[in-house]
Write a protein that holds these residues in place. Structure first.
Motif, mmCIF file in Angstrom:
data_model
loop_
_atom_site.group_PDB
_atom_site.id
_atom_site.type_symbol
_atom_site.label_atom_id
_atom_site.label_comp_id
_atom_site.label_asym_id
_atom_site.label_seq_id
_atom_site.Cartn_x
_atom_site.Cartn_y
_atom_site.Cartn_z
ATOM 1 N N GLY A 32 7.928 69.681 72.907
ATOM 2 C CA GLY A 32 7.023 69.097 72.388
ATOM 3 C C GLY A 32 7.240 70.318 70.909
ATOM 4 O O GLY A 32 6.405 69.708 69.751
ATOM 5 N N ASP A 33 8.429 70.811 71.226
ATOM 6 C CA ASP A 33 8.348 72.050 69.615
ATOM 7 C C ASP A 33 7.604 72.929 69.082
ATOM 8 O O ASP A 33 6.998 73.216 67.823
ATOM 9 C CB ASP A 33 9.103 71.203 68.402
ATOM 10 C CG ASP A 33 10.117 71.738 67.838
ATOM 11 O OD1 ASP A 33 10.849 72.625 68.146
ATOM 12 O OD2 ASP A 33 10.430 71.506 66.527
ATOM 13 N N PHE A 34 6.503 73.053 69.729
ATOM 14 C CA PHE A 34 5.402 74.088 69.388
ATOM 15 C C PHE A 34 6.377 75.294 69.180
ATOM 16 O O PHE A 34 6.812 75.815 69.726
ATOM 17 C CB PHE A 34 4.988 74.610 70.793
ATOM 18 C CG PHE A 34 3.597 73.173 71.099
ATOM 19 C CD1 PHE A 34 2.226 73.104 70.331
ATOM 20 C CD2 PHE A 34 3.983 72.464 72.289
ATOM 21 C CE1 PHE A 34 1.103 72.093 70.589
ATOM 22 C CE2 PHE A 34 2.973 71.094 71.989
ATOM 23 C CZ PHE A 34 1.476 71.286 71.331
ATOM 24 N N LEU A 65 3.712 81.057 63.392
ATOM 25 C CA LEU A 65 2.600 80.326 63.751
ATOM 26 C C LEU A 65 2.071 79.594 63.605
ATOM 27 O O LEU A 65 1.191 79.158 62.656
ATOM 28 C CB LEU A 65 1.686 80.990 64.425
ATOM 29 C CG LEU A 65 2.417 81.775 65.289
ATOM 30 C CD1 LEU A 65 1.361 82.717 66.319
ATOM 31 C CD2 LEU A 65 2.979 81.025 67.325
ATOM 32 N N GLY A 66 3.607 79.573 61.796
ATOM 33 C CA GLY A 66 2.436 78.629 60.898
ATOM 34 C C GLY A 66 2.060 76.771 60.978
ATOM 35 O O GLY A 66 1.377 76.322 59.786
ATOM 36 N N HIS A 67 2.793 76.648 62.225
ATOM 37 C CA HIS A 67 1.709 75.190 62.700
ATOM 38 C C HIS A 67 1.806 75.108 63.738
ATOM 39 O O HIS A 67 1.344 76.316 64.749
ATOM 40 C CB HIS A 67 3.531 73.974 62.063
ATOM 41 C CG HIS A 67 2.240 73.578 61.418
ATOM 42 N ND1 HIS A 67 1.629 72.617 60.223
ATOM 43 C CD2 HIS A 67 1.542 72.039 62.542
ATOM 44 C CE1 HIS A 67 0.773 72.018 59.803
ATOM 45 N NE2 HIS A 67 1.070 71.694 62.121
ATOM 46 N N ASP A 68 1.397 74.449 64.816
ATOM 47 C CA ASP A 68 1.196 74.061 65.959
ATOM 48 C C ASP A 68 1.727 74.797 66.745
ATOM 49 O O ASP A 68 3.027 74.911 67.092
ATOM 50 C CB ASP A 68 1.489 72.949 66.928
ATOM 51 C CG ASP A 68 0.627 71.226 65.873
ATOM 52 O OD1 ASP A 68 -0.549 71.745 65.172
ATOM 53 O OD2 ASP A 68 0.885 70.463 65.679
ATOM 54 N N PHE A 69 1.066 75.771 68.019
ATOM 55 C CA PHE A 69 1.662 76.695 68.652
ATOM 56 C C PHE A 69 0.982 76.913 69.543
ATOM 57 O O PHE A 69 -0.118 76.882 70.030
ATOM 58 C CB PHE A 69 1.524 78.346 68.090
ATOM 59 C CG PHE A 69 0.277 78.965 67.579
ATOM 60 C CD1 PHE A 69 0.035 78.806 66.212
ATOM 61 C CD2 PHE A 69 -0.757 79.283 68.250
ATOM 62 C CE1 PHE A 69 -1.555 78.787 66.232
ATOM 63 C CE2 PHE A 69 -1.581 79.827 68.140
ATOM 64 C CZ PHE A 69 -2.659 79.542 66.552
ATOM 65 N N CYS A 70 1.396 77.555 71.165
ATOM 66 C CA CYS A 70 0.602 77.674 72.256
ATOM 67 C C CYS A 70 1.053 79.468 72.254
ATOM 68 O O CYS A 70 1.623 79.948 72.079
ATOM 69 C CB CYS A 70 1.429 77.209 72.946
ATOM 70 S SG CYS A 70 2.028 75.465 73.418
ATOM 71 N N ALA A 71 -0.283 79.797 72.929
ATOM 72 C CA ALA A 71 0.240 80.626 73.932
ATOM 73 C C ALA A 71 -0.090 80.815 75.329
ATOM 74 O O ALA A 71 -0.872 80.518 76.151
ATOM 75 C CB ALA A 71 -1.756 82.023 73.487
ATOM 76 N N ILE A 72 0.670 82.050 75.815
ATOM 77 C CA ILE A 72 1.046 81.849 77.382
ATOM 78 C C ILE A 72 1.145 83.089 77.971
ATOM 79 O O ILE A 72 2.185 84.200 76.888
ATOM 80 C CB ILE A 72 2.859 80.469 77.447
ATOM 81 C CG1 ILE A 72 2.494 79.365 76.715
ATOM 82 C CG2 ILE A 72 2.903 80.709 78.736
ATOM 83 C CD1 ILE A 72 3.963 78.537 77.251
ATOM 84 N N ALA A 93 6.157 73.028 76.117
ATOM 85 C CA ALA A 93 6.169 73.377 75.315
ATOM 86 C C ALA A 93 7.661 73.112 74.269
ATOM 87 O O ALA A 93 7.283 72.912 73.376
ATOM 88 C CB ALA A 93 5.652 74.908 75.335
#
Lengths: 244, 244
Positions: A157-159, A128-135, A154
């Motif tokens: 957006g390539d999260f 999760l070293g860059h932009d990420f989502c929690a779903i 998501a």
């Protein structure tokens, strides 16, 4: 006695991941309330009343905690992980909103904890070293179509993503619909991390390409992390570069 | 002596939010390396060498840490928050990938910490109480257009959001472009939380509607949380219901 209520995160399982702030508040409580296995993690001591309840009764538990605090007790509501991430904090505020006006004036605090997603990520490197989502993949409280819509956005957006509650016993088939959406949007080599019982002696962590992921590899205790298109392996680790 | 390297999260600032796991590893280290203010948080003791460096030299610092471990030192790379969330862990893996093959065999672990987003959320209630994204607004390492694209998609998905590094001194104008995108996609009443120096004696937390947010309210030390369309106030708190 002036009552208070604290919603506290116990982290993913290991005692070494419980913050000193949370340990101190547990030592000051008269009542601990929560889901059975989380309450069991709090050591017994004289003067401490434990209220353990089953899963899926979050609102009842929240109301009970608020009532106890309003009656002058010092109450800790225990969550695993972080109480603000798919755990008890929102349920307590829902109960507060629906309850008597004086509950809003209670001395209430939320104490953060190490959430499963970040413990799982650390166990394997830095996926999760860059932009990420929690779903939250569970459709207990929201329609599955909204879950799938969020997954598609998501991916677009390539999260990187962390999935909580990926597969319930009552509706095991819904993870197949999640898998369909992931396969439509991601290349077959996209890295997936399956982390179970993170930070406990039973910890298991598996890294595999999306093409090999099967619903039966996942249960409600599995944290699933999906990499972004740039997430990759280095040595035995998985990470997402900062430019992703 | 067999060297090792641990990338450890010190949490957002308060010592009571440092996990016992991280405190124990700091006590076992021969070398601590990191950004000046984070290294300063580690108490001096005999036998501990501190390597403090300026910001924006993450890769140099990562290489230095890997070299030290390869030479047999016991090295802790300190990050604030969680090392896997916009912090040092990815930089260490980038340096490992670009470095000599034997670095990949090093004894390396990542230890999670309380990340700023979750400490900020807890300080105000549970604004990340359902699906959410974490987005680094800095365009140091990725183009601003990618940041803005992710914002638009996250708004369309009605995620709550945590924004790291919202406004740099060198490019203060870019937060105005972020604000434009937020105002295009969200209603003016959408709740925003500005949290600065969370968990320290200087903590300040402000809740305001998006319509009142101005770029000059935000700096690099501010954690910005944007609610989903269902995020609301109850009493002095802000939360997102579990059905959001």
């Amino acid at each position: 006695m002036k009552g208070w209520i604290v919603v506290a995160g116990l982290g993913p399982g290991a005692e070494a991941l419980v913050t000193p702030e949370v340990s101190a508040i547990l030592a000051a409580a008269t009542d601990v309330i929560g889901y059975i296995p989380y309450v069991a993690r709090v050591p017994d001591r004289e003067g401490l009343v434990k209220h353990a309840s089953d899963n899926r009764v979050e609102l009842d538990r929240a109301r009970h905690a608020l009532e106890l605090a309003a009656s002058g007790r010092r109450v800790v509501v225990v969550s695993s992980g972080d109480p603000g991430v798919f755990a008890m904090a929102s349920a307590v505020f829902e109960a507060m909103e629906a309850g008597p006006a004086d509950w809003r004036e209670l001395d209430l605090r939320v104490l953060p904890g190490i959430t499963a997603m970040l413990a799982a990520a650390a166990a394997v490197g830095a996926p999760l070293g860059h932009d990420f989502c929690a779903i939250n993949l569970s459709d207990n409280l929201k329609p599955l179509d909204l879950v799938l819509k969020r997954l598609r956005l998501a991916i677009e957006g390539d999260f990187a993503m962390g999935f909580y509650n990926p597969r319930s016993r009552s509706r095991p088939g819904q993870f197949d619909r999640v898998l369909e959406v992931l396969r439509e949007g991601c290349e077959p080599e996209r890295l997936v991390v399956l982390a179970r019982a993170v930070s406990t002696p039973e910890q298991s962590v598996t890294v595999l390409p999306l093409a090999d992921l099967r619903a039966e590899m996942v249960d409600m205790r599995t944290m699933v992390i999906l990499g972004s298109s740039l997430t990759r392996r280095v040595g035995r680790f998985v990470y997402t570069p900062r430019s992703a």
